[in-house]
Design a protein around this motif. Structure first.
Motif, mmCIF file in Angstrom:
data_model
loop_
_atom_site.group_PDB
_atom_site.id
_atom_site.type_symbol
_atom_site.label_atom_id
_atom_site.label_comp_id
_atom_site.label_asym_id
_atom_site.label_seq_id
_atom_site.Cartn_x
_atom_site.Cartn_y
_atom_site.Cartn_z
ATOM 1 N N ARG A 149 0.847 -1.192 0.000
ATOM 2 C CA ARG A 149 0.000 0.000 0.000
ATOM 3 C C ARG A 149 0.889 1.250 0.000
ATOM 4 O O ARG A 149 1.105 1.854 1.041
ATOM 5 N N PRO A 150 1.438 1.621 -1.156
ATOM 6 C CA PRO A 150 2.297 2.804 -1.183
ATOM 7 C C PRO A 150 1.516 4.084 -0.897
ATOM 8 O O PRO A 150 0.304 4.148 -1.113
ATOM 9 N N ASP A 208 -2.080 12.808 -0.376
ATOM 10 C CA ASP A 208 -3.140 13.155 0.577
ATOM 11 C C ASP A 208 -4.514 12.879 -0.020
ATOM 12 O O ASP A 208 -4.773 13.160 -1.192
ATOM 13 N N GLY A 209 -5.379 12.328 0.799
ATOM 14 C CA GLY A 209 -6.750 12.062 0.377
ATOM 15 C C GLY A 209 -6.901 10.839 -0.501
ATOM 16 O O GLY A 209 -7.975 10.578 -1.023
ATOM 17 N N LYS A 210 -5.797 10.064 -0.669
ATOM 18 C CA LYS A 210 -5.854 8.857 -1.498
ATOM 19 C C LYS A 210 -5.327 7.679 -0.685
ATOM 20 O O LYS A 210 -4.378 7.814 0.074
ATOM 21 N N ARG A 211 -5.946 6.517 -0.890
ATOM 22 C CA ARG A 211 -5.535 5.318 -0.173
ATOM 23 C C ARG A 211 -5.549 4.137 -1.134
ATOM 24 O O ARG A 211 -6.573 3.836 -1.753
ATOM 25 N N MET A 231 -3.537 -0.854 -10.025
ATOM 26 C CA MET A 231 -3.674 -0.367 -8.671
ATOM 27 C C MET A 231 -5.068 0.228 -8.529
ATOM 28 O O MET A 231 -5.487 1.050 -9.344
ATOM 29 N N ASN A 232 -5.794 -0.204 -7.507
ATOM 30 C CA ASN A 232 -7.075 0.391 -7.167
ATOM 31 C C ASN A 232 -6.852 1.270 -5.940
ATOM 32 O O ASN A 232 -6.187 0.853 -4.992
ATOM 33 N N TYR A 233 -7.401 2.464 -5.997
ATOM 34 C CA TYR A 233 -7.242 3.377 -4.857
ATOM 35 C C TYR A 233 -8.500 4.194 -4.641
ATOM 36 O O TYR A 233 -9.281 4.423 -5.566
#
Length: 136
Positions: free
Chosen positions: A93-94, A98-101, A130-132
């Motif tokens: 999980r890089p 901000d506001g993204k996971r 990658m799903n975020y």
């Protein structure tokens, strides 16, 4: 939104990469090189009621090897290196800003030959996604 920039920076922390730096969308001709390239721009997979969303970012990691000739070892080593990056990245999980996971990060293929050039160089690739989530 700097997702590509953050992802590239994170990929460059892979300790066993065979080059000094993984680049973005550029492979120089003079030496072996690696780069990430966007397959498809990030797109929204799901919108949430409270305003956030789930996005998917598809990319590939390319490894250019110089004139492998008849060397199966060089070709297999290139594929093994890319598969090692995929294995390393899988499930991590890089920090992508901000506001993204990051929800998931995984290879969608194993490494394979992508292109052969007249000068004898070859590009090998591994496809990843990658799903975020944003603003969740």
């Amino acid at each position: 939104d700097q997702v590509s920039r953050k992802l590239l920076s994170w990929l460059n922390t892979f300790q066993d990469k065979p080059v000094d730096v993984i680049r973005f969308e550029y492979l120089p001709d003079e030496a072996p090189a690696m780069a990430i390239s966007t397959i498809q721009a990030a797109f929204i997979v799901k919108k949430y009621i409270l305003g956030g969303y789930l996005a998917e970012y598809q990319f590939k990691v390319i490894y250019r090897i110089k004139k492998p000739g008849g060397s199966n070892d060089k070709r297999l080593s290139a594929d093994e290196m890319l598969n090692a990056i995929g294995d390393w990245a899988s499930g991590q999980r890089p920090d992508i800003g901000d506001g993204k996971r990051v929800v998931t990060l995984e290879p969608t293929t194993r490494s394979s030959l992508y292109g052969r050039y007249e000068n004898g160089d070859e590009d090998h690739q591994i496809l990843m996604k990658m799903n975020y989530e944003v603003n969740v």
